[in-house]
Design an enzyme around this catalytic site. Sequence first.
Site, mmCIF file in Angstrom:
data_model
loop_
_atom_site.group_PDB
_atom_site.id
_atom_site.type_symbol
_atom_site.label_atom_id
_atom_site.label_comp_id
_atom_site.label_asym_id
_atom_site.label_seq_id
_atom_site.Cartn_x
_atom_site.Cartn_y
_atom_site.Cartn_z
ATOM 1 N N HIS A 6 0.829 -1.204 0.000
ATOM 2 C CA HIS A 6 0.000 0.000 0.000
ATOM 3 C C HIS A 6 0.868 1.260 0.000
ATOM 4 O O HIS A 6 1.608 1.503 0.951
ATOM 5 C CB HIS A 6 -0.878 -0.035 1.255
ATOM 6 C CG HIS A 6 -1.814 1.101 1.401
ATOM 7 N ND1 HIS A 6 -1.765 1.973 2.476
ATOM 8 C CD2 HIS A 6 -2.845 1.515 0.622
ATOM 9 C CE1 HIS A 6 -2.742 2.849 2.363
ATOM 10 N NE2 HIS A 6 -3.400 2.613 1.249
ATOM 11 N N HIS A 48 -0.418 10.823 -2.407
ATOM 12 C CA HIS A 48 -1.733 10.451 -1.895
ATOM 13 C C HIS A 48 -2.713 11.622 -1.809
ATOM 14 O O HIS A 48 -3.836 11.546 -2.305
ATOM 15 C CB HIS A 48 -1.606 9.781 -0.527
ATOM 16 C CG HIS A 48 -2.924 9.335 0.029
ATOM 17 N ND1 HIS A 48 -3.738 10.161 0.787
ATOM 18 C CD2 HIS A 48 -3.595 8.170 -0.095
ATOM 19 C CE1 HIS A 48 -4.835 9.504 1.112
ATOM 20 N NE2 HIS A 48 -4.785 8.293 0.591
HETATM 21 O O1 G3P Z 1 -6.628 1.665 -2.835
HETATM 22 C C1 G3P Z 1 -6.758 1.299 -1.505
HETATM 23 C C2 G3P Z 1 -6.508 2.442 -0.573
HETATM 24 O O2 G3P Z 1 -5.308 3.044 -0.918
HETATM 25 C C3 G3P Z 1 -7.615 3.454 -0.573
HETATM 26 O O3 G3P Z 1 -7.455 4.451 0.384
HETATM 27 O O4 G3P Z 1 -6.786 6.643 1.209
HETATM 28 O O5 G3P Z 1 -5.158 4.784 1.310
HETATM 29 O O6 G3P Z 1 -5.749 5.812 -0.866
HETATM 30 P P1 G3P Z 1 -6.234 5.453 0.505
HETATM 31 MG MG MG Z 2 -4.706 4.542 -2.278
#
Ligand code: G3P
Ligand code: MG
Length: 238
Positions: A6, A48
């Site tokens: 992630h 992000h």
């Molecule tokens: O794509 C999964 C996750 O990344 C979604 O939430 O806020 O971490 O981008 P976020």
């Molecule tokens: Mg994400």
Amino acid sequence: MKVFAHRGFSGRYPENTMLAFKKAVEAGADGIELDVHLSADGEVVIIHDELVDRTTDGTGLVGSKTLAELKALDASAGFKGVYGKNEIPTLREYFEMIRDTKLETNIELKTGVDVYPGIEEKVLGLIDEFGLRDRIIISSFNHYSVMRMKALAPDMRYGFLEESWVIGMPEYAHKYGMDGVHPLFNVVDKDYMDMCHALGLAVNVWTVNTEADIRHMKELGIDISIGNFPDLARRIVG
Ligand code: G3P
Ligand code: MG
């Protein structure tokens, strides 16, 4: 169950940087999830938030800065000074790194606040330049954005992101031709899994970080577990 990192290996390295992506590969991740926005001069950049404030030493909107201005920032966030300067990467730089690997990539279109008109075409243009359609999954909380991209390239994999207890998500995702759903991991139970798999939908969850949660996702039969510690997930999943 596949293991995706992630924002790269963001548990130990600055999120969404080339360092975090390289470390995710070294940790044995099957894939990487990353977030994309457009710079003021139309470059697809990996970060992000809409603002650079949290993850860099700058302030202001990503979309109001040129690539040169973004590149001048240090995106080391909470790791400032630990690993030297880490730039905000472009999607092109990322593709150059992974083109000769087998790594899959979940590109999250961060079109939830600013819709960045034309971002879907630009992302697809880069995917095609590197010949990566079969190794990409596109997702977004903006389901219109997912559908715009799906209309441009129906042969790629797509998934709707969701972070709430919506009723009927599997049927809804199936109706719109999704290949998978991307829910917050807490939302998923056996019934949800059964419904998705009966409809032929992959279940790709986030953000799964603890040993107990990773084990639980494996038992449920999750397709892709997206988390900040790909080394831990790799050890558990094997
Ligand atoms: O794509 C999964 C996750 O990344 C979604 O939430 O806020 O971490 O981008 P976020
Ligand atoms: Mg994400």
